[in-house]
Scaffold this active site. Structure first.
Site, PDB file in Angstrom:
ATOM      1  CE1 TYR A  62      -3.964  -2.255   5.080  1.00 15.87           C
ATOM      2  CE2 TYR A  62      -3.235  -0.070   4.408  1.00 15.87           C
ATOM      3  CZ  TYR A  62      -3.665  -1.342   4.081  1.00 15.87           C
ATOM      4  OH  TYR A  62      -3.790  -1.710   2.770  1.00 15.87           O
ATOM      5  CB  SER A 103      -0.891  -0.002   1.250  1.00 21.77           C
ATOM      6  OG  SER A 103      -1.535   1.243   1.425  1.00 21.77           O
ATOM      7  CE  LYS A 126      -1.319  -3.994   3.176  1.00 26.02           C
ATOM      8  NZ  LYS A 126      -1.421  -5.273   2.450  1.00 26.02           N
TER       9      LYS A 126
END
Length: 244
Positions: A149, A136, A153
């Site tokens: 998150y 991402s 990533k």
């Protein structure tokens, strides 16, 4: 530029919906024998009802031992797409250990687990394979309420580089793709607020969010022999977000 995967067997995780579903379908159209893996059986059955020759497997990849047994039982693959992920968005000060563990179990630990099994079989079969990890833009730039998150990533990007280094000598290429907001059905709901959407869009030089096909096309390229010298890269599909 026509790309064929005829005779190739490819495992796609998180293939029940969204980007993963799009990847599985496009690789199937290119001639691959697809095994679609997801936690949600109903999503997989929906996929298989449209594409009966796609094999489906449901397992919660957050469960290390069960996932390892399942993937071991699936046999040899020529390529792997680690697409499955979870995203829990909350402010930094509210981040909980349970959400941290859940996110890293799926977004990082499961990729290590599944890739180990698949890569070992590639090596045993002397297969010059390819692995693509779906990361991402959040791994490269701080996004509000994305602490855990983003960290997961970023760890996935580091894992990708390590895999590329250690698997490269066996002829196995490993790359990551780092998309911006992609207009899946879920994203259309999540980014329907004009204020929230416009704030993000103002940082994207192309002035729009990405489409599923734009991620799929990059995955197909990186899995193919057309990218035979590309190994260990993190490819943004972000309309220039990270360039600003």
């Amino acid at each position: 530029m026509e790309i064929s995967f005829k005779g190739k067997r490819i495992l796609v995780t998180g293939a029940g919906q969204g980007i993963g579903r799009g990847i599985a379908i496009e690789l199937w159209r290119a001639g691959a024998n697809i095994v679609a893996l997801s936690r949600t059986r109903s999503h997989l059955e929906s996929l298989q009802s449209e594409y009966p020759s796609i094999d489906i497997v449901d397992v919660d990849i957050g469960d290390w031992e069960k996932t390892r047994k399942v993937v071991e039982s699936l046999g040899h693959f020529d390529a792997l797409v680690n697409n499955a992920a979870v995203a829990v968005c909350e402010p930094f000060l509210d981040c909980s250990p349970s959400n941290f563990d859940k996110t890293f179990d799926v977004n990082v630990k499961a990729v290590l687990n599944i890739s180990q099994v698949v890569a070992r079989k590639m090596i045993e079969n002397k297969t010059h394979g390819a692995i693509v990890n779906i990361s991402s833009q959040a791994s490269k730039a701080a996004l509000k309420d994305h602490t855990i998150y983003s960290a997961s990533k970023a760890a996935l990007d580091a894992l990708t580089r390590a895999m590329a280094l250690e698997l490269g000598p066996y002829g196995i290429r490993v790359n990551a793709i780092n998309p911006t907001v992609i207009m899946t059905e879920m994203a259309k709901v999540g980014w329907s607020d004009p204020i929230k959407a416009n704030e993000m869009l103002s940082k994207i030089p192309l002035g729009r969010f990405g489409e599923i096909s734009e991620v799929v096309n990059a995955v197909v390229f990186l899995l193919s022999e057309r990218s035979s010298m590309i190994n260990g890269v993190e490819l943004p599909i972000d309309g220039g977000f990270l360039a600003t």
